[in-house]
Design an enzyme around this catalytic site. Sequence first.
Site, PDB file in Angstrom:
ATOM      1  N   LEU A  61       0.873  -1.175   0.000  1.00 56.08           N
ATOM      2  CA  LEU A  61       0.000   0.000   0.000  1.00 56.08           C
ATOM      3  C   LEU A  61       0.907   1.222   0.000  1.00 56.08           C
ATOM      4  O   LEU A  61       1.998   1.193   0.586  1.00 56.08           O
ATOM      5  CB  LEU A  61      -0.897   0.039   1.243  1.00 56.08           C
ATOM      6  CG  LEU A  61      -2.040  -0.976   1.352  1.00 56.08           C
ATOM      7  CD1 LEU A  61      -2.764  -0.800   2.681  1.00 56.08           C
ATOM      8  CD2 LEU A  61      -3.021  -0.823   0.199  1.00 56.08           C
ATOM      9  N   ASP A  62       0.464   2.299  -0.632  1.00 58.88           N
ATOM     10  CA  ASP A  62       1.225   3.546  -0.606  1.00 58.88           C
ATOM     11  C   ASP A  62       1.467   3.974   0.830  1.00 58.88           C
ATOM     12  O   ASP A  62       0.656   3.690   1.721  1.00 58.88           O
ATOM     13  CB  ASP A  62       0.445   4.673  -1.306  1.00 58.88           C
ATOM     14  CG  ASP A  62       0.306   4.459  -2.805  1.00 58.88           C
ATOM     15  OD1 ASP A  62       1.072   3.644  -3.370  1.00 58.88           O
ATOM     16  OD2 ASP A  62      -0.555   5.120  -3.403  1.00 58.88           O
TER      17      ASP A  62
END
Length: 215
Positions: A61-62
């Site tokens: 995930l970012d």
Amino acid sequence: MSDAYNPPSEPLEILHEDAHIILVNKPSGLLSVPGKGEHLADCLISRLQAVFPTALLVHRLDRDTSGVMVFAQTPAAQRHLGLQFEKRMTKKTYVARVYGDVEGDEGTVDLPLIVDWPNRPKQMVDHENGKPAVTEWKVIKRGDNETRMRLMPKTGRSHQLRVHMLALGHPILGDPFYAEGEALAFPRLMLHSEELKLKHPEDGRGLKFRAKATF
């Protein structure tokens, strides 16, 4: 985006753990994997491996996105889960708060994406050279010049949800890359991986993991 990396110090939130998989609720502001340089060494997988030494990366995930992430406990589980992501057998649902009043109640964004090389890691729409990227969306509720949405990515491109919402004309609130002005004036990126459906790598049974958004 600020160059300073000040990851949150909150303890790990383990959603599920067995001999094959670990599910974690990632906080916003923490890298999934180490960045380049000693100052970017603190990340979710290193914190997880301090408790579960065999934990292996499956997806990311970012940094600014929070929510459900799965890690494998064995190389076999890592391969199994990796194939599920590759073949789009997993189902991911995100919650986002976006700027403005979105027209319509649901829809699909089908716009190919490519890295915006001079401005990397930003991504951009490119109909000639981009890789296919598809996002389904539904409005949950409307507020004061903002809309709460449920986003269901059908592909897993970098920054896909962020660029697709921008392309709709409604950047995600607090997005350090794509929001401007009052849309940027939020303490964090308002994007959260709320639910992940996958098959257990040992016996193939369907599982669903959820973590509620804090915004």
